[in-house]
Design a protein around this motif. Structure first.
Motif, short mmCIF file in Angstrom:
data_model
loop_
_atom_site.label_atom_id
_atom_site.label_comp_id
_atom_site.label_asym_id
_atom_site.label_seq_id
_atom_site.Cartn_x
_atom_site.Cartn_y
_atom_site.Cartn_z
N CYS A 70 -37.07 -13.17 -4.24
CA CYS A 70 -37.48 -14.53 -3.87
C CYS A 70 -37.34 -14.76 -2.37
O CYS A 70 -38.21 -15.36 -1.74
CB CYS A 70 -36.65 -15.56 -4.62
SG CYS A 70 -37.07 -15.76 -6.35
N ARG A 71 -36.26 -14.27 -1.80
CA ARG A 71 -36.00 -14.49 -0.37
C ARG A 71 -36.83 -13.59 0.53
O ARG A 71 -37.24 -13.99 1.61
CB ARG A 71 -34.53 -14.25 -0.06
CG ARG A 71 -33.61 -15.30 -0.60
CD ARG A 71 -32.18 -14.92 -0.29
NE ARG A 71 -31.26 -15.80 -0.97
CZ ARG A 71 -30.61 -16.80 -0.37
NH1 ARG A 71 -30.77 -17.01 0.90
NH2 ARG A 71 -29.80 -17.56 -1.07
N ASP A 72 -37.06 -12.34 0.09
CA ASP A 72 -37.61 -11.33 0.99
C ASP A 72 -39.09 -11.02 0.79
O ASP A 72 -39.64 -10.25 1.57
CB ASP A 72 -36.81 -10.03 0.85
CG ASP A 72 -35.34 -10.22 1.18
OD1 ASP A 72 -35.00 -11.18 1.90
OD2 ASP A 72 -34.52 -9.42 0.70
N THR A 73 -39.70 -11.53 -0.27
CA THR A 73 -41.11 -11.23 -0.52
C THR A 73 -41.87 -12.52 -0.79
O THR A 73 -41.27 -13.58 -0.96
CB THR A 73 -41.29 -10.30 -1.74
OG1 THR A 73 -40.98 -11.03 -2.94
CG2 THR A 73 -40.42 -9.06 -1.65
N GLN A 74 -43.15 -12.39 -0.83
CA GLN A 74 -44.00 -13.52 -1.20
C GLN A 74 -44.63 -13.30 -2.58
O GLN A 74 -45.66 -13.88 -2.91
CB GLN A 74 -45.09 -13.74 -0.15
CG GLN A 74 -44.55 -14.27 1.16
CD GLN A 74 -43.80 -15.58 0.99
OE1 GLN A 74 -44.25 -16.49 0.30
NE2 GLN A 74 -42.63 -15.67 1.60
N PRO A 76 -45.42 -13.71 -6.42
CA PRO A 76 -45.35 -14.89 -7.29
C PRO A 76 -44.08 -14.83 -8.15
O PRO A 76 -43.62 -13.75 -8.52
CB PRO A 76 -46.60 -14.79 -8.16
CG PRO A 76 -47.49 -13.82 -7.47
CD PRO A 76 -46.62 -12.92 -6.65
N ARG A 108 -36.33 -19.47 -2.71
CA ARG A 108 -37.34 -18.97 -1.77
C ARG A 108 -37.44 -19.90 -0.56
O ARG A 108 -37.52 -19.43 0.57
CB ARG A 108 -38.70 -18.87 -2.46
CG ARG A 108 -39.81 -18.53 -1.48
CD ARG A 108 -41.08 -18.16 -2.16
NE ARG A 108 -40.92 -16.78 -2.60
CZ ARG A 108 -41.65 -16.22 -3.55
NH1 ARG A 108 -42.57 -16.91 -4.17
NH2 ARG A 108 -41.46 -14.97 -3.87
#
Length: 154
Positions: A70-74, A76, A108
């Motif tokens: 959640c923090r490091d990627t986009q 879904p 996120r």
């Protein structure tokens, strides 16, 4: 009674398997087979050795991975749920919120901790709180208390 080194090696073998593939289903019977012991014995000894029952340990790994994604990627949120071993988006969201106190979207949007925090502190702050069962946390919230019960039913 201390555990034998041979038993600890067997338990670590199962723990390593969960760490390598937390997205897979890991029922106690499967983990016991990896460790070459009975399911009941495995569950008791795993908890004694690592301080958590096997299922709760697996939840920890899955949620830690989900928080990182959640923090490091986009990706879904649905994809994150499936990549971390959840078959139901609703169950993922509910358990994620119960453990972290935030929804995946809030995590996120929250962003990283301040840069001056040492890495060990930042990791500890992001680690899910699994000192009590998810159901205990829900009951505590429903009763209006903020702290989970300290008693556990074995």
């Amino acid at each position: 009674m201390p555990q034998s080194p041979e038993l600890l090696r067997r338990l670590l073998r199962a723990k390593d398997r969960m760490d390598r593939a937390p997205h897979e289903a890991w029922p106690v019977q499967r983990l016991a087979q990896v460790s070459a012991v009975s399911a009941a014995y495995f569950a008791r000894q795993f908890r004694q050795a690592f301080g958590l029952p096997p299922h709760r340990y697996l939840l920890t790994r899955r949620i830690e991975r989900a928080v990182a994604l959640c923090r490091d990627t986009q990706l879904p949120i649905t994809e994150i749920a499936y990549q971390t071993g959840w078959n139901s988006l609703g169950t993922f969201g509910r358990i994620f919120h119960d453990i972290t106190g935030h929804s995946p979207g809030q995590v996120r949007a929250g962003g990283p901790l301040p840069a001056q925090a040492p890495e060990c502190i930042a990791r500890a702050a992001r680690r899910p709180d699994l000192d009590s069962a998810v159901s205990e946390k829900r009951r505590g919230r429903a009763a209006g208390t903020t702290e989970p019960s300290t008693t556990e039913v074995p």
